[in-house]
Design a protein around this motif. Sequence first.
Motif, mmCIF file in Angstrom:
data_model
loop_
_atom_site.group_PDB
_atom_site.id
_atom_site.type_symbol
_atom_site.label_atom_id
_atom_site.label_comp_id
_atom_site.label_asym_id
_atom_site.label_seq_id
_atom_site.Cartn_x
_atom_site.Cartn_y
_atom_site.Cartn_z
ATOM 1 N N HIS A 13 34.591 50.714 52.454
ATOM 2 C CA HIS A 13 35.588 49.704 52.842
ATOM 3 C C HIS A 13 35.267 48.343 52.310
ATOM 4 C CE1 HIS A 13 39.218 47.676 54.863
ATOM 5 N NE2 HIS A 13 38.018 46.634 55.276
ATOM 6 N N MET A 14 33.805 48.008 52.216
ATOM 7 C CA MET A 14 33.404 47.014 51.518
ATOM 8 C C MET A 14 33.584 47.047 50.252
ATOM 9 S SD MET A 14 30.661 45.076 49.764
ATOM 10 C CE MET A 14 29.169 46.279 50.439
ATOM 11 N N LEU A 15 33.200 47.857 49.327
ATOM 12 C CA LEU A 15 33.692 48.183 48.337
ATOM 13 C C LEU A 15 34.763 47.736 47.862
ATOM 14 C CD1 LEU A 15 30.653 50.744 47.014
ATOM 15 C CD2 LEU A 15 30.644 48.355 46.835
ATOM 16 N N ARG A 16 35.811 48.481 48.267
ATOM 17 C CA ARG A 16 37.284 48.109 47.772
ATOM 18 C C ARG A 16 37.448 46.419 47.929
ATOM 19 N NH1 ARG A 16 38.211 52.376 50.873
ATOM 20 N NH2 ARG A 16 39.882 50.953 52.484
ATOM 21 N N GLU A 17 37.031 46.512 49.185
ATOM 22 C CA GLU A 17 37.676 44.622 49.686
ATOM 23 C C GLU A 17 36.875 43.767 48.329
ATOM 24 O OE1 GLU A 17 39.538 43.222 51.655
ATOM 25 O OE2 GLU A 17 40.634 45.294 52.290
ATOM 26 N N THR A 18 35.987 44.212 48.202
ATOM 27 C CA THR A 18 34.880 43.528 46.971
ATOM 28 C C THR A 18 36.297 43.367 46.178
ATOM 29 O OG1 THR A 18 32.844 43.403 48.153
ATOM 30 C CG2 THR A 18 33.008 42.764 46.265
ATOM 31 N N ILE A 19 36.211 45.105 45.126
ATOM 32 C CA ILE A 19 37.091 45.163 43.855
ATOM 33 C C ILE A 19 38.343 44.691 44.284
ATOM 34 C CG2 ILE A 19 38.242 46.815 42.623
ATOM 35 C CD1 ILE A 19 35.254 46.528 42.081
ATOM 36 N N GLN A 20 39.006 44.404 44.880
ATOM 37 C CA GLN A 20 40.397 43.886 45.330
ATOM 38 C C GLN A 20 40.702 42.268 45.295
ATOM 39 O OE1 GLN A 20 42.355 47.379 48.057
ATOM 40 N NE2 GLN A 20 42.086 45.452 48.491
ATOM 41 N N HIS A 21 39.254 41.936 45.325
ATOM 42 C CA HIS A 21 39.369 40.155 45.366
ATOM 43 C C HIS A 21 39.167 40.337 43.733
ATOM 44 C CE1 HIS A 21 39.608 40.243 49.906
ATOM 45 N NE2 HIS A 21 40.190 38.786 49.750
ATOM 46 N N GLY A 22 38.678 41.057 42.974
ATOM 47 C CA GLY A 22 37.920 40.522 40.969
ATOM 48 C C GLY A 22 39.202 40.289 40.948
ATOM 49 N N ILE A 23 38.880 39.503 39.873
ATOM 50 C CA ILE A 23 39.517 39.072 38.179
ATOM 51 C C ILE A 23 40.232 40.277 37.884
ATOM 52 C CG2 ILE A 23 39.792 38.031 36.200
ATOM 53 C CD1 ILE A 23 37.414 36.372 36.704
ATOM 54 N N SER A 24 39.747 41.471 37.327
ATOM 55 C CA SER A 24 40.078 42.713 37.043
ATOM 56 C C SER A 24 41.134 43.285 37.844
ATOM 57 C CB SER A 24 38.765 43.806 36.682
ATOM 58 O OG SER A 24 38.110 43.793 35.829
ATOM 59 N N PHE A 25 40.910 43.573 39.028
ATOM 60 C CA PHE A 25 41.798 43.746 39.722
ATOM 61 C C PHE A 25 43.445 42.801 39.591
ATOM 62 C CE2 PHE A 25 44.458 44.399 44.501
ATOM 63 C CZ PHE A 25 44.438 46.168 44.455
ATOM 64 N N GLN A 26 43.004 41.692 39.570
ATOM 65 C CA GLN A 26 44.234 41.011 39.709
ATOM 66 C C GLN A 26 44.710 41.271 38.639
ATOM 67 O OE1 GLN A 26 45.034 39.442 42.652
ATOM 68 N NE2 GLN A 26 43.159 39.537 43.838
ATOM 69 N N THR A 27 44.020 40.959 37.754
ATOM 70 C CA THR A 27 45.304 41.610 36.787
ATOM 71 C C THR A 27 45.792 42.366 36.720
ATOM 72 O OG1 THR A 27 43.193 40.791 35.476
ATOM 73 C CG2 THR A 27 44.709 41.808 34.039
ATOM 74 N N LEU A 28 45.690 44.001 37.048
ATOM 75 C CA LEU A 28 46.645 44.958 36.938
ATOM 76 C C LEU A 28 47.150 44.708 38.011
ATOM 77 C CD1 LEU A 28 43.336 48.019 36.866
ATOM 78 C CD2 LEU A 28 44.496 46.770 35.045
ATOM 79 N N ARG A 29 46.781 44.640 38.997
ATOM 80 C CA ARG A 29 47.941 43.763 40.269
ATOM 81 C C ARG A 29 49.050 43.071 39.926
ATOM 82 N NH1 ARG A 29 46.907 40.888 46.015
ATOM 83 N NH2 ARG A 29 48.724 41.142 46.645
ATOM 84 N N ASN A 30 49.016 42.275 38.473
ATOM 85 C CA ASN A 30 49.904 41.331 38.113
ATOM 86 C C ASN A 30 50.967 41.507 37.623
ATOM 87 O OD1 ASN A 30 48.826 39.118 39.421
ATOM 88 N ND2 ASN A 30 47.775 38.511 37.202
ATOM 89 N N TYR A 31 50.194 43.331 36.226
ATOM 90 C CA TYR A 31 50.666 44.037 35.620
ATOM 91 C C TYR A 31 52.412 44.724 36.603
ATOM 92 C CZ TYR A 31 52.245 46.593 32.069
ATOM 93 O OH TYR A 31 52.747 47.938 31.201
ATOM 94 N N ALA A 32 51.363 44.611 37.990
ATOM 95 C CA ALA A 32 52.139 45.667 38.958
ATOM 96 C C ALA A 32 54.381 44.826 39.117
ATOM 97 C CB ALA A 32 51.835 45.685 40.271
ATOM 98 N N ALA A 33 54.161 43.855 38.591
ATOM 99 C CA ALA A 33 55.354 43.222 39.117
ATOM 100 C C ALA A 33 56.215 43.300 37.374
ATOM 101 C CB ALA A 33 55.438 41.640 38.748
ATOM 102 N N ILE A 34 55.706 43.571 36.285
ATOM 103 C CA ILE A 34 56.338 44.082 35.016
ATOM 104 C C ILE A 34 56.664 44.892 35.567
ATOM 105 C CG2 ILE A 34 55.589 44.320 32.736
ATOM 106 C CD1 ILE A 34 53.859 42.110 33.281
ATOM 107 N N VAL A 35 55.612 46.176 36.379
ATOM 108 C CA VAL A 35 56.294 47.575 35.673
ATOM 109 C C VAL A 35 57.325 48.026 36.693
ATOM 110 C CG1 VAL A 35 55.382 50.674 36.613
ATOM 111 C CG2 VAL A 35 53.728 48.371 35.526
ATOM 112 N N ALA A 36 57.209 46.740 37.975
ATOM 113 C CA ALA A 36 58.440 46.975 38.701
ATOM 114 C C ALA A 36 59.989 46.068 38.372
ATOM 115 C CB ALA A 36 57.853 45.850 40.126
ATOM 116 N N GLN A 37 59.782 45.798 37.335
ATOM 117 C CA GLN A 37 60.919 45.128 36.244
ATOM 118 C C GLN A 37 61.630 46.095 35.596
ATOM 119 O OE1 GLN A 37 60.305 41.873 34.121
ATOM 120 N NE2 GLN A 37 62.049 41.241 34.362
ATOM 121 N N LYS A 38 60.888 46.625 35.210
ATOM 122 C CA LYS A 38 61.011 47.502 34.196
ATOM 123 C C LYS A 38 61.873 48.771 34.354
ATOM 124 C CE LYS A 38 57.279 46.863 29.847
ATOM 125 N NZ LYS A 38 56.656 48.026 29.304
ATOM 126 N N ASN A 39 61.382 49.462 35.594
ATOM 127 C CA ASN A 39 61.514 49.986 36.668
ATOM 128 C C ASN A 39 63.029 50.342 37.513
ATOM 129 O OD1 ASN A 39 59.835 52.726 35.610
ATOM 130 N ND2 ASN A 39 59.235 51.408 36.333
#
Length: 210
Positions: free
Chosen positions: A139-165
């Motif tokens: 759980h700690m590992l997942r929380e740490t990853i979800q606060h990282g820059i790499s995850f935030q980049t992928l999370r931001n792309y989710a809005a584009i995926v949602a818009q396309k669909n």
Amino acid sequence: MNILRPIIYLAFISYFAATFLFTMPDNYVSLQFYHQQQVFQQWLFQRWGFFAPPPNYDERLYYEFRDKLTRQTKTFEVMEPIVTLKQQKAPFNWHEDIVDYLLSGSMTGIGDDLHDMRQDLIYRNKQAGKSATDTSGEHMLRETIQHGISFQTLRNYAAIVAQKNRLDTARHEVRLILSHVMLPKFADRFSTKPRREEAYFISDYVTLNR
């Protein structure tokens, strides 16, 4: 000039020493400098893929959208379509190439961070007399990853995926699933059997509108 020369030498020696330390296989010494390694990689990132053997898997990135009211889910995989478009549009595929670079780089960053943190966690568990990584550690590992820059980049792309669909971002939440689809051995290259797929990171559901 006499003062600059030793400073330059010291800078080069320090840089190559840090590079050697942070690119060697995980060991007792390198794990002690995990946080320093993250700072080093952030400002002086290096890729050693040229010297590595070819990958034995394809990457997959799934966005699983869940309706907050009905709890129904819709899942979209984004890496395979991007690779297909890159091939179809070559050599005029600069847009797809940039998107592929951002997403693949972020996925690689998450995979590398997970590996390093798990190694560090295993070491700490051994020091504490624990036999294996417990649920709280994951759980700690997942929380740490979800606060990282790499995850935030992928999370931001989710809005584009949602818009396309045509998904309402205010009504949906999303979780990310990163996986490897194993490539067949050369002897099995003509096999029609489904390829084995392994998820190596599954996020919590997160909101799209913050």
